[in-house]
Design a protein around this motif. Structure first.
Motif, short mmCIF file in Angstrom:
data_model
loop_
_atom_site.label_atom_id
_atom_site.label_comp_id
_atom_site.label_asym_id
_atom_site.label_seq_id
_atom_site.Cartn_x
_atom_site.Cartn_y
_atom_site.Cartn_z
N LEU A 1 0.81 -1.21 0.00
CA LEU A 1 0.00 0.00 0.00
C LEU A 1 0.84 1.26 0.00
CD1 LEU A 1 -3.03 0.69 0.06
CD2 LEU A 1 -2.78 1.03 2.52
N SER A 2 2.02 1.19 0.60
CA SER A 2 2.86 2.38 0.70
C SER A 2 3.35 2.87 -0.66
CB SER A 2 4.05 2.11 1.62
OG SER A 2 4.81 1.03 1.13
N SER A 3 3.12 2.07 -1.69
CA SER A 3 3.50 2.49 -3.04
C SER A 3 2.53 3.50 -3.63
CB SER A 3 3.55 1.27 -3.96
OG SER A 3 4.49 0.32 -3.51
N TYR A 4 1.40 3.72 -2.97
CA TYR A 4 0.33 4.51 -3.56
C TYR A 4 -0.12 5.66 -2.68
CZ TYR A 4 -0.15 0.42 -6.55
OH TYR A 4 0.10 -0.60 -7.43
N VAL A 5 -0.50 6.72 -3.35
CA VAL A 5 -1.33 7.74 -2.72
C VAL A 5 -2.73 7.13 -2.58
CG1 VAL A 5 -2.43 9.98 -3.06
CG2 VAL A 5 -0.03 9.64 -3.70
N MET A 6 -3.36 7.36 -1.44
CA MET A 6 -4.67 6.78 -1.20
C MET A 6 -5.72 7.88 -1.04
SD MET A 6 -4.20 3.61 -1.39
CE MET A 6 -5.83 3.07 -0.85
N GLY A 7 -6.90 7.60 -1.55
CA GLY A 7 -7.98 8.58 -1.46
C GLY A 7 -9.29 7.92 -1.09
N TRP A 8 -10.18 8.74 -0.59
CA TRP A 8 -11.57 8.34 -0.36
C TRP A 8 -12.46 9.25 -1.21
CZ3 TRP A 8 -13.33 4.20 2.39
CH2 TRP A 8 -12.46 3.61 3.30
N PHE A 9 -13.41 8.61 -1.86
CA PHE A 9 -14.40 9.31 -2.66
C PHE A 9 -15.78 8.84 -2.21
CE2 PHE A 9 -11.86 11.32 -6.02
CZ PHE A 9 -10.63 10.73 -5.78
N ARG A 10 -16.79 9.58 -2.61
CA ARG A 10 -18.15 9.14 -2.31
C ARG A 10 -19.05 9.46 -3.49
NH1 ARG A 10 -19.69 13.47 2.55
NH2 ARG A 10 -19.96 15.32 1.21
N GLN A 11 -20.14 8.72 -3.55
CA GLN A 11 -21.04 8.89 -4.68
C GLN A 11 -22.47 8.60 -4.26
OE1 GLN A 11 -20.10 6.43 -8.11
NE2 GLN A 11 -20.95 7.99 -9.50
N VAL A 12 -23.36 9.45 -4.73
CA VAL A 12 -24.79 9.21 -4.57
C VAL A 12 -25.38 8.98 -5.95
CG1 VAL A 12 -24.93 10.55 -2.46
CG2 VAL A 12 -25.34 11.68 -4.63
N PRO A 13 -26.49 8.25 -6.03
CA PRO A 13 -27.07 7.95 -7.35
C PRO A 13 -27.34 9.21 -8.16
CG PRO A 13 -28.09 6.60 -5.66
CD PRO A 13 -27.21 7.59 -4.94
N GLY A 14 -26.94 9.17 -9.41
CA GLY A 14 -27.21 10.29 -10.30
C GLY A 14 -26.19 11.40 -10.24
N LYS A 15 -25.19 11.26 -9.37
CA LYS A 15 -24.16 12.30 -9.25
C LYS A 15 -22.79 11.70 -9.51
CE LYS A 15 -26.42 15.58 -6.16
NZ LYS A 15 -26.25 16.43 -4.95
N GLU A 16 -21.87 12.59 -9.87
CA GLU A 16 -20.51 12.17 -10.13
C GLU A 16 -19.81 11.80 -8.82
OE1 GLU A 16 -18.58 14.79 -12.82
OE2 GLU A 16 -16.57 14.02 -12.41
N ARG A 17 -18.85 10.90 -8.95
CA ARG A 17 -18.06 10.52 -7.78
C ARG A 17 -17.31 11.76 -7.27
NH1 ARG A 17 -15.66 4.57 -7.97
NH2 ARG A 17 -17.86 4.34 -8.47
N GLU A 18 -17.37 11.97 -5.96
CA GLU A 18 -16.89 13.20 -5.34
C GLU A 18 -15.68 12.93 -4.45
OE1 GLU A 18 -18.81 16.56 -2.27
OE2 GLU A 18 -19.62 14.53 -2.34
N PHE A 19 -14.67 13.75 -4.59
CA PHE A 19 -13.48 13.64 -3.75
C PHE A 19 -13.83 13.97 -2.30
CE2 PHE A 19 -9.14 13.86 -2.47
CZ PHE A 19 -9.02 14.95 -1.64
N VAL A 20 -13.31 13.16 -1.38
CA VAL A 20 -13.51 13.40 0.04
C VAL A 20 -12.18 13.78 0.70
CG1 VAL A 20 -14.21 12.40 2.25
CG2 VAL A 20 -15.46 11.82 0.15
N THR A 21 -11.17 12.93 0.50
CA THR A 21 -9.88 13.16 1.15
C THR A 21 -8.82 12.29 0.51
OG1 THR A 21 -8.73 13.11 3.30
CG2 THR A 21 -10.41 11.44 2.93
N ALA A 22 -7.56 12.66 0.68
CA ALA A 22 -6.45 11.87 0.19
C ALA A 22 -5.27 11.99 1.13
CB ALA A 22 -6.05 12.31 -1.22
#
Length: 122
Positions: free
Chosen positions: A29-50
């Motif tokens: 895992l340490s090889s990657y930047v990690m992020g969290w996204f969220r999505q609700v139906p009908g909307k684009e996936r949204e950035f939360v944190t990285a």
């Protein structure tokens, strides 16, 4: 390649807390930047944190600043999202993702988990 699996979602009342986990297998895992996204139906996936590879740098969308905290434990190959003071508008499917470089854009992330549902009741 890395496989990601989220856990920790559920139903919580407004003002409550949840901690999401994202366990990785495959490459370290340490090889990657990690992020969290969220999505609700009908909307684009949204950035939360990285979070950077080392965990030294973190990035938050305005919606989560002061309430959400991302962290990682590279020894355990796991990333966490602590969510406090949850609001009904935080209701979404939450995804963790891995990228080769820091980005707030979901298109820059190469690997994704299947998501975990978070529902916040009013």
């Amino acid at each position: 390649q890395v496989q990601l699996q989220e856990s920790g979602g559920g139903l919580v009342q407004a003002g409550g807390s949840l901690r999401l986990s994202c366990a990785a297998s495959g490459r370290i895992l340490s090889s990657y930047v990690m992020g969290w996204f969220r999505q609700v139906p009908g909307k684009e996936r949204e950035f939360v944190t990285a979070i950077s590879r080392s965990g030294a740098d973190t990035y938050y969308a305005d919606s989560g600043k002061g309430r959400f905290t991302i962290s990682r434990d590279n020894a355990k190959n796991t990333v966490y999202l602590q969510m406090n003071s949850l609001k009904p508008e935080d209701t979404a499917v939450y995804y963790c993702a891995a990228a080769q470089r820091t980005s707030l854009r979901h298109v820059d992330y190469d690997y994704w988990g299947q998501g975990t549902q978070v529902t916040v009741s009013s």
